[in-house]
Design a protein around this motif. Structure first.
Motif: not given
Ligand code: CUA
Length: 302
Positions: A216-240
């Motif tokens: 409900t929050c992690h949606r593939p279309d970036s309309a969710g309230r949580g980050p999109v998880l597609n293609g996320l594994f192995g990437k470098t992300v920035t935290t708050a």
């Protein structure tokens, strides 16, 4: 790895034997050569010898550096799994070893692997510290609760090999044993396909993902309230907190159990914790599901 470990081991034994014999021999030799020859004989005072002292400092230094560099190279080879591995999840528990293959097969105290493949075990414990030990492979590593420890090996001969827990973990520690069964590639494929109707680990994770309403929050279309998880594994992300983090198994695990620890930049800390709601196996399924989202085009996911 066995040949490399053994070579270093026998080198250490050879050095020890050489110096033990040398020292013991010299003790006997000098005891006879410099024995007191008459009553009342007094030995000459010796003031030390620079050449001798430098020699017996430099030779051991060189030998210990050889051992250090050699040992470090074996250690780094053991600690860094190659890129191309067959991944299997391992969960230690009082008092058994649970294995989960990516295709969905599960086993307890038995691990089937193909011969000649690099196998990476992603290990964790659901209670106390255990230690995964296969003497024939010279593979041994602590299996820790709350962390993922990677172990890798490449079995060179088909057969059955003992598997032990090598860390005292309670009453039945000594019974926490099993076997690694190394099979020819075709037998292994046959074994894998004989596992029954269980779906892959990633598909079990997908189901759990939906059951827990993560979608409900992690949606593939970036309309969710949580980050999109597609293609996320192995990437470098920035935290708050402006920290750079590589998305790996440990980060996904932490984000499920303790979501407030490292919030992705741009998102609110609204995710509830799933501590106590998801077992270790469930976490592994979810991780494998997130990994599997690498290849699925966004349009095809729900
Ligand atoms: Cu597990 Cu000892």
């Amino acid at each position: 790895m066995a040949a490399r470990v053994d070579a270093l081991y026998f080198f250490l034994v050879a050095i020890s034997v050489f110096f033990s014999l040398l020292i013991a021999g010299l003790i006997v030799y000098y005891a006879m050569k410099y024995r007191r020859r008459s009553d009342g004989q007094i030995g000459t005072a010796i003031e030390g010898g620079l050449l001798l002292e430098v020699t017996w400092s430099i030779i051991p230094f060189v030998i210990s550096m050889v051992i250090f560099v050699w040992g470090a190279s074996v250690f780094f080879a053991m600690a860094s799994p190659p890129a191309d591995t067959l991944n299997i999840y391992v969960v230690g528990k009082q008092w058994m070893w649970k294995f989960q293959h990516l295709d969905g097969q599960r086993e307890i105290n038995e691990l089937h692997v193909p011969v000649g493949r690099n196998v990476k075990l992603i290990t964790t414990s659901e209670d106390v510290i255990h230690d995964f030990f296969v003497p024939a492979f010279r593979v041994k590593a602590d299996v820790l609760p709350g962390r993922y420890v990677n172990i890798w090996f490449n079995a060179t001969k088909p057969g059955r090999y003992h598997l032990f827990c090598a860390e005292y973990c309670g009453t039945r520690h000594s019974g926490m044993i099993g076997e690694v069964i190394v099979m020819e590639a075709n037998e292994y494929q046959e074994w894998l396909s004989g596992g029954g109707p269980a779906g892959s680990l990633a598909s079990a994770g997908e189901k759990l993902f939906a059951d827990l309403a993560c979608n409900t929050c992690h949606r593939p279309d970036s309309a969710g309230r949580g980050p999109v998880l597609n293609g996320l594994f192995g990437k470098t992300v920035t935290t708050a907190d402006d920290e750079m983090i590589v998305v790996d198994e440990a980060y996904i695990r932490e984000s499920i159990l303790n979501p407030g620890a490292k919030i992705a930049a741009g998102y609110q800390p609204i995710m509830p914790t799933f501590q106590g709601l998801v077992a270790e196996e469930g976490l592994l399924e979810l991780i494998e599901y997130v990994k599997s989202l690498q290849t699925i085009p966004q349009a095809e996911t729900r």
